[in-house]
Design a protein around this motif. Structure first.
Motif, mmCIF file in Angstrom:
data_model
loop_
_atom_site.group_PDB
_atom_site.id
_atom_site.type_symbol
_atom_site.label_atom_id
_atom_site.label_comp_id
_atom_site.label_asym_id
_atom_site.label_seq_id
_atom_site.Cartn_x
_atom_site.Cartn_y
_atom_site.Cartn_z
ATOM 1 N N HIS A 1 0.848 -1.192 0.000
ATOM 2 C CA HIS A 1 0.000 0.000 0.000
ATOM 3 C C HIS A 1 0.882 1.240 0.000
ATOM 4 O O HIS A 1 1.931 1.280 0.657
ATOM 5 C CB HIS A 1 -0.906 -0.006 1.230
ATOM 6 N N SER A 2 0.454 2.267 -0.722
ATOM 7 C CA SER A 2 1.268 3.483 -0.839
ATOM 8 C C SER A 2 1.258 4.325 0.418
ATOM 9 O O SER A 2 2.149 5.155 0.623
ATOM 10 C CB SER A 2 0.777 4.330 -2.025
ATOM 11 N N ASP A 3 0.270 4.142 1.291
ATOM 12 C CA ASP A 3 0.169 4.918 2.521
ATOM 13 C C ASP A 3 1.180 4.395 3.532
ATOM 14 O O ASP A 3 1.053 3.277 4.036
ATOM 15 C CB ASP A 3 -1.244 4.811 3.092
ATOM 16 N N ALA A 4 2.205 5.209 3.817
ATOM 17 C CA ALA A 4 3.261 4.770 4.723
ATOM 18 C C ALA A 4 2.729 4.456 6.113
ATOM 19 O O ALA A 4 3.237 3.560 6.804
ATOM 20 C CB ALA A 4 4.352 5.841 4.810
ATOM 21 N N GLU A 5 1.697 5.166 6.518
ATOM 22 C CA GLU A 5 1.138 4.928 7.849
ATOM 23 C C GLU A 5 0.391 3.591 7.918
ATOM 24 O O GLU A 5 0.271 2.999 8.994
ATOM 25 C CB GLU A 5 0.204 6.078 8.236
ATOM 26 N N ALA A 6 -0.098 3.124 6.785
ATOM 27 C CA ALA A 6 -0.812 1.838 6.771
ATOM 28 C C ALA A 6 0.125 0.669 7.035
ATOM 29 O O ALA A 6 -0.259 -0.339 7.633
ATOM 30 C CB ALA A 6 -1.513 1.643 5.434
ATOM 31 N N LYS A 7 1.377 0.826 6.581
ATOM 32 C CA LYS A 7 2.401 -0.204 6.789
ATOM 33 C C LYS A 7 1.919 -1.584 6.337
ATOM 34 O O LYS A 7 2.150 -2.593 6.991
ATOM 35 C CB LYS A 7 2.839 -0.244 8.260
ATOM 36 N N PHE B 1 -8.152 1.349 -0.920
ATOM 37 C CA PHE B 1 -7.335 1.850 -2.023
ATOM 38 C C PHE B 1 -8.251 2.336 -3.143
ATOM 39 O O PHE B 1 -9.421 1.962 -3.220
ATOM 40 C CB PHE B 1 -6.375 0.776 -2.534
ATOM 41 N N TYR C 1 6.249 -2.138 -3.369
ATOM 42 C CA TYR C 1 6.185 -0.912 -2.578
ATOM 43 C C TYR C 1 6.622 0.280 -3.429
ATOM 44 O O TYR C 1 5.995 1.344 -3.404
ATOM 45 C CB TYR C 1 7.069 -1.033 -1.336
ATOM 46 N N SER D 1 3.970 1.338 -5.943
ATOM 47 C CA SER D 1 2.840 2.009 -5.284
ATOM 48 C C SER D 1 3.195 3.462 -4.961
ATOM 49 O O SER D 1 2.358 4.358 -5.095
ATOM 50 C CB SER D 1 2.452 1.263 -4.006
ATOM 51 N N GLN D 2 4.438 3.694 -4.548
ATOM 52 C CA GLN D 2 4.876 5.057 -4.248
ATOM 53 C C GLN D 2 4.964 5.908 -5.518
ATOM 54 O O GLN D 2 4.549 7.069 -5.527
ATOM 55 C CB GLN D 2 6.244 5.020 -3.558
ATOM 56 N N ALA E 1 1.460 6.856 -6.533
ATOM 57 C CA ALA E 1 0.885 7.879 -5.661
ATOM 58 C C ALA E 1 1.456 9.251 -5.972
ATOM 59 O O ALA E 1 0.745 10.269 -5.915
ATOM 60 C CB ALA E 1 1.143 7.511 -4.202
#
Length: 339
Positions: free
Chosen positions: A2-8, A38, A327, A330-331, A334
């Protein structure tokens, strides 16, 4: 990933493409069952050369068809080796540029770890080393781009940017011709008795996984079973060899992979133009221990000017590092597509 770093959230699952290509959609659906919300899917692929596909174009088309069974086509963005994005239908029509694009996505994204140039036309140079279960990628990069003309796996093989050996799936008799045994060299039996995973299970570089039986003898991926698999390659079994004998076999395997990685790094780093030096080496994948062994004596750093080692396992965590191309793509999506 997932592109959301906080989601890990990141997940890496084995999939036998050459046996189960028609089940890819079901496996993808299962893989994302615990994913955070997503709004788009960024795709980078490998596996299109599996021998269940008649051609590379066939492989690309089948993989994309399976992907779009799970995700609506308008939500799917395919990363290609020219650094651009295409729709599934566009990628299927131009398969050579969509195939095996995972390494380029990771290298492109990894450029962010290089420092910005202080002087014009003197951009920082780096090298990415991604060590996985099947292959090793060695890609030179700079702050302004991925520094290779390679577009296909055969291009990269010829330039030593792709080493077709990894830390789990590689057949040992395809890697070494003989190993030390009782004071002499013993040729290996040309059978699928053991893989590199067994060597590293025994040496302690890979964790045991008793429930995993995807091994040469379909027995658990444990150190004790690895002992028996390693013994078979020299015509023995685990009860007839001492620990020191198995140690020597495992270490011989590791030494050979270190040798191959060193030669690749020398070849790739030797292409840096003029008096420039490659200052940063970036490691990803779950085989970082192999790179650490390769760099241990300091000779490569001294010869090529390597000043800083960046370990994505430390920066991103073990799961993101293991599935680093996913990863990375995904980044990139985003950032560039606002997905």
């Amino acid at each position: 990933a997932h592109s959301d770093a906080e989601a890990k959230w990141s997940k890496s699952l084995p999939f036998a493409m050459w046996k189960q290509s028609a089940s890819l959609a079901a496996s993808l659906a299962q893989a994302i069952d615990d994913s955070p919300e997503f709004h788009g899917i960024a795709v980078t692929m490998t596996g299109e050369l599996a021998d269940c596909f008649s051609t590379r174009a066939h492989g690309v088309a089948c993989i994309l068809e399976q992907v779009t069974r799970v995700f609506p086509a308008p939500l799917v963005y395919v990363y290609c080796v020219d650094g651009n994005w295409r729709s599934p239908s566009q990628a299927a029509r131009d398969p050579w540029i969509a195939a095996a694009s995972n390494w380029h996505a990771l290298a492109n994204w990894s450029r962010r770890f290089l420092p910005k140039p202080r002087v014009k036309d003197q951009e920082a140079q780096g090298v990415l080393v991604d060590i996985g279960s099947t292959t090793i990628d060695v890609i030179r990069l700079a702050a302004n781009g991925v520094k290779t003309a390679s577009k296909t796996d055969s291009d990269r093989l010829k330039r030593r940017e792709l080493i077709y050996t990894g830390i789990e799936r590689s057949n040992l008799c395809g890697l070494v011709r003989s190993v030390p045994l009782h004071g002499k060299r013993c040729p290996l039996m040309n059978e699928q008795f053991a893989t590199t995973r067994d060597a590293y299970l025994w040496l302690g570089f890979l964790d045991e996984c008793p429930e995993d039986k995807d091994t040469a003898d379909s027995q658990p991926a444990t150190r004790e079973h690895a002992r028996f698999r390693l013994a078979r390659i020299v015509g023995e079994d685990g009860s007839t060899l001492a620990d020191s004998d198995i140690d020597a076999i495992g270490q011989c395997v590791m030494n050979q992979q270190v040798k191959l990685l060193r030669k690749s790094l020398e070849k790739v780093l030797g292409k840096v133009p003029g008096d420039r030096q490659v200052s940063h080496i970036i490691s990803s994948g779950h085989g970082g221990f192999l790179l650490r062994q390769t760099l241990e004596d300091g000779s490569l750093a001294q010869r090529f000017g390597l000043q800083e080692q960046i370990w994505l396992e430390d920066r991103l965590g073990q799961e993101h590092s293991r599935s680093a191309p996913a990863y990375a793509v995904s980044q990139l999506a985003a950032e560039n597509l606002q997905v």
